[in-house]
Design a protein around this motif. Structure first.
Motif, short mmCIF file in Angstrom:
data_model
loop_
_atom_site.label_atom_id
_atom_site.label_comp_id
_atom_site.label_asym_id
_atom_site.label_seq_id
_atom_site.Cartn_x
_atom_site.Cartn_y
_atom_site.Cartn_z
N TYR A 1 29.11 42.21 40.23
CA TYR A 1 29.96 41.69 41.29
C TYR A 1 31.06 40.81 40.70
O TYR A 1 32.23 40.93 41.06
N ARG A 2 30.67 39.96 39.77
CA ARG A 2 31.66 39.07 39.15
C ARG A 2 32.63 39.86 38.29
O ARG A 2 33.82 39.55 38.22
N THR A 3 32.14 40.91 37.64
CA THR A 3 33.03 41.77 36.87
C THR A 3 34.02 42.47 37.79
O THR A 3 35.21 42.59 37.49
N SER A 4 33.52 42.93 38.96
CA SER A 4 34.41 43.58 39.93
C SER A 4 35.50 42.64 40.39
O SER A 4 36.65 43.04 40.57
N LEU A 5 35.14 41.37 40.60
CA LEU A 5 36.15 40.38 40.99
C LEU A 5 37.22 40.27 39.92
O LEU A 5 38.42 40.21 40.21
N ALA A 6 36.78 40.22 38.66
CA ALA A 6 37.73 40.05 37.57
C ALA A 6 38.69 41.23 37.48
O ALA A 6 39.91 41.04 37.33
N VAL A 7 38.17 42.46 37.57
CA VAL A 7 39.02 43.63 37.38
C VAL A 7 39.89 43.92 38.59
O VAL A 7 40.88 44.64 38.48
N SER A 8 39.55 43.39 39.75
CA SER A 8 40.32 43.70 40.97
C SER A 8 41.44 42.71 41.23
O SER A 8 42.25 42.94 42.12
N ARG A 9 41.49 41.63 40.46
CA ARG A 9 42.45 40.58 40.77
C ARG A 9 43.66 40.53 39.85
O ARG A 9 44.46 39.62 39.94
N THR A 10 43.79 41.46 38.93
CA THR A 10 44.91 41.38 38.01
C THR A 10 45.36 42.76 37.59
O THR A 10 44.56 43.69 37.48
N LEU A 11 46.66 42.90 37.37
CA LEU A 11 47.24 44.09 36.75
C LEU A 11 47.71 43.78 35.34
O LEU A 11 48.35 44.62 34.70
N ASP A 12 47.39 42.58 34.86
CA ASP A 12 47.74 42.18 33.50
C ASP A 12 46.56 42.50 32.60
O ASP A 12 45.49 41.88 32.71
N ILE A 13 46.73 43.44 31.69
CA ILE A 13 45.61 43.89 30.86
C ILE A 13 45.11 42.78 29.95
O ILE A 13 43.90 42.60 29.77
N ASP A 14 46.02 41.99 29.35
CA ASP A 14 45.60 40.90 28.47
C ASP A 14 44.74 39.88 29.22
O ASP A 14 43.69 39.44 28.73
N GLN A 15 45.17 39.53 30.41
CA GLN A 15 44.40 38.58 31.22
C GLN A 15 43.04 39.17 31.58
O GLN A 15 42.01 38.49 31.55
N LEU A 16 43.01 40.46 31.91
CA LEU A 16 41.76 41.13 32.26
C LEU A 16 40.78 41.08 31.09
O LEU A 16 39.59 40.75 31.27
N LEU A 17 41.25 41.39 29.89
CA LEU A 17 40.36 41.42 28.72
C LEU A 17 39.77 40.04 28.44
O LEU A 17 38.58 39.92 28.10
N HIS A 18 40.59 39.00 28.57
CA HIS A 18 40.08 37.64 28.35
C HIS A 18 39.02 37.28 29.40
O HIS A 18 38.02 36.63 29.07
N GLN A 19 39.23 37.70 30.64
CA GLN A 19 38.25 37.42 31.69
C GLN A 19 36.93 38.16 31.41
O GLN A 19 35.85 37.60 31.62
N ILE A 20 37.03 39.40 30.94
CA ILE A 20 35.83 40.17 30.63
C ILE A 20 35.04 39.50 29.51
O ILE A 20 33.81 39.34 29.61
#
Length: 564
Positions: free
Chosen positions: A157-176
């Protein structure tokens, strides 16, 4: 019309249109779909239209043709099919969705139609998500040892939140990576993405546990990476030299690493990269506590996280491809439109030049003068066209000075008088005796008014008693410049698009830039343009310029006076 949209590889965003004829794909210039790809054969494949279906055939290519990851010799294309030729991945798309009778099976009706449903509970989604995320972060930070016990749905669920809130790939990778470090007791982590052109894995995001993030250079075994990418499965290693899958010459434990997890980031269209985490302990610590830190559950969950991250990356790449495709389409439309207008101007210059040449040969000054007048008109069109393009090409801040709008309108009327006389249109400028000085960009306002008045004159071209009336009016909030004509008028259906670029009702005489330029200038002055029109009766354009940005006032003439 169906098309292949490039979503990976060279020329991302390009549309290859597919027609109802046989089309070849390959590196040769004679191929209808030309692919500049070293891994594509000269004549690689073909698309044929057979009995209403588009059939893709491989033509004995060296590296093969793949659809949805499977090598094919012949395949009937369906919407959403993923076609890979060489390094290029393309989606088969239709430009329209056929209307279905089922679309009429759904009715949206007002609440008074008898529906007795009631809302019995509500949750504010954004607030709920934030509260849950804050609670989970606090729990994890307060008890690191219990992170392995977190339920799978919570992590996903938390991963889904991270991937659904950004279109910036760099930001997404850091959140993951941040989520992984909160959940798994690892020391180092790295996400590597596949280069779209070379196919090589390149480090894109790195994290260490602790403050000293940049130290402890990370070494990852190519043996593991090759295995994960080839087999597309995750691996868990513990004292990797004892694992029979790894070649002993590629020592994984040379850096003291005892455990590592490496999983592919596999999405819809294949692998986009890998996630790698590891941890190391000293020999003494391992002797005292030989239990493994990573478990099969960690591996399974990391595989799921990698899949979600891959889908998000593919969605972002697809979105960027669509944006690029729209830009290319807009660029093509712009070039085609500009070429059309430039061609008309050049033809006019050529015609005028021909008359001048013939007049000189015949020593006939009347013919020379006639040709020169044609050249002058087309020179004015070139100047106007170029200035409009410059105005639309960039945002600009008005160069405000104290301006008397009456003087600006005086000059506009003087310039357009020749044109109005040639087209037998009367100009009535109802000049007020006094008007407040305003802080404006005089040149820009002059250009906006030239377009409005010029359009009004053109609208009256076919009228016997064509007339354009210009008024300058003061109101509480605005200085209003009204340009009225008794011309052909504008249809109601066209009013919503007259300020769109390249929309023109003048045929070859219009560029479709005049009104968009005027509106842009008005907005740069915090104003706007309003329009009223009736077909066969005429049109009124009103340029509104607000007083709120005006900081200059002068003496007697500054007194507000309504024109009589």
């Amino acid at each position: 019309m169906p098309s292949l949209l490039v979503v990976r590889g060279a020329n991302v965003g390009t549309h290859y249109l597919i027609r109802e004829t046989k089309q070849k794909l390959g590196r040769e210039s004679h191929c209808e779909i030309h692919l500049e790809d070293s891994e594509a054969s000269r004549t690689h494949a073909e698309i044929d239209f057979v009995d209403g279906d588009y059939v893709l055939r491989d033509l004995g290519s060296s590296n093969g043709t793949f659809v949805n990851g499977n090598r094919i010799t012949e395949h009937k294309l369906r919407v959403g099919d993923r076609v890979q030729i060489g390094k290029r991945l393309m989606l088969f798309r239709l430009s329209f969705r056929p209307f279905s009778a089922a679309d009429n099976d759904v009715d949206i009706v007002p609440s008074a139609s008898g529906d007795s449903s009631q809302i019995v509970g509500r949750v504010e989604l954004e607030r709920q998500l934030l509260e849950k995320t804050d609670d989970w972060t606090a729990k994890i930070q307060s008890d690191k040892a219990s992170s392995d016990a977190k339920s799978h749905w919570e992590i996903m669920y938390r991963t889904s939140l991270a991937v659904s809130r950004t279109l910036d790939i760099d930001q997404l990778l850091h959140q993951i990576l941040e989520l992984i470090f909160q959940w798994v007791n690892c020391d180092r982590g790295c996400i590597m993405l596949t280069d779209l052109d070379t196919g090589e894995l390149l480090p894109s995001c790195r994290r260490n546990r602790g403050a000293n993030v940049t130290s402890n250079r990370m070494t990852i075994s190519k043996t593991i990476l090759d295995y994960v990418c080839k087999k597309e499965e995750g691996v868990l290693t513990s004292d990797a030299c004892e694992d029979e899958r790894w070649n002993a010459s590629a020592s994984i434990s040379a850096g003291g690493i005892r455990e590592a997890i490496c999983v592919p980031m596999k999405g819809r269209y294949g692998s986009v990269g890998v996630i790698y985490i590891d941890t190391s302990v000293s020999a003494g610590q391992y002797a005292m506590n030989p239990h493994r830190i990573f478990s099969e559950e960690h591996l399974k969950m990391l595989v799921a996280i990698g899949h979600q991250a891959a889908l998000a990356i593919e969605d972002t790449n697809y979105y960027q491809s669509m944006v690029q495709a729209e830009r290319l389409a807009a660029m093509g439309q712009t070039i085609a439109t500009l070429s059309h207008h430039i061609k008309n101007i050049v033809q006019g210059l050529r015609g005028g030049g021909y008359l001048i040449s013939e007049g000189i040969k015949a020593d006939d000054m009347k013919v020379v003068q006639s040709g020169w007048r044609i050249c002058e008109r087309n020179q004015e069109r070139i100047e106007s066209f170029v200035m409009d393009m410059l105005t639309m090409s960039k945002d600009r801040r008005p160069n405000r000075t104290g301006v008397d709008l009456r003087t600006v309108i005086d000059d506009v009327v003087e310039v357009v008088t020749v044109k109005a006389t040639e087209q037998r249109v009367a100009i009535r400028w109802l000049r007020p005796e006094a008007f407040r000085t305003m802080m404006l960009d005089g040149e820009a306002i002059h250009r906006a008014l030239m377009n409005l008045v010029g359009n009004a004159i053109d609208a009256c071209n076919e009228k016997q008693d064509g007339c354009v009336e210009i008024l300058l009016v003061e109101s509480k909030d605005y200085a209003r410049i009204q340009v009225r004509d008794n011309g052909v008028g504008i249809a109601t259906s066209d009013l919503n698009r007259i300020f769109s670029m390249f929309e023109s009702n003048k045929g070859n005489r219009g560029t479709g830039l005049g009104l968009p330029v005027s509106l842009k200038i008005a907005k740069e002055h915090d104003g706007t343009i309003e329009v009223k029109s009736e077909v066969g009766t005429g049109t009124e354009f009103e340029l509104l310029l607000p007083w709120k940005s005006n900081r200059v006032s002068n003496a007697p003439e500054a007194l507000p006076t309504m024109p009589g």
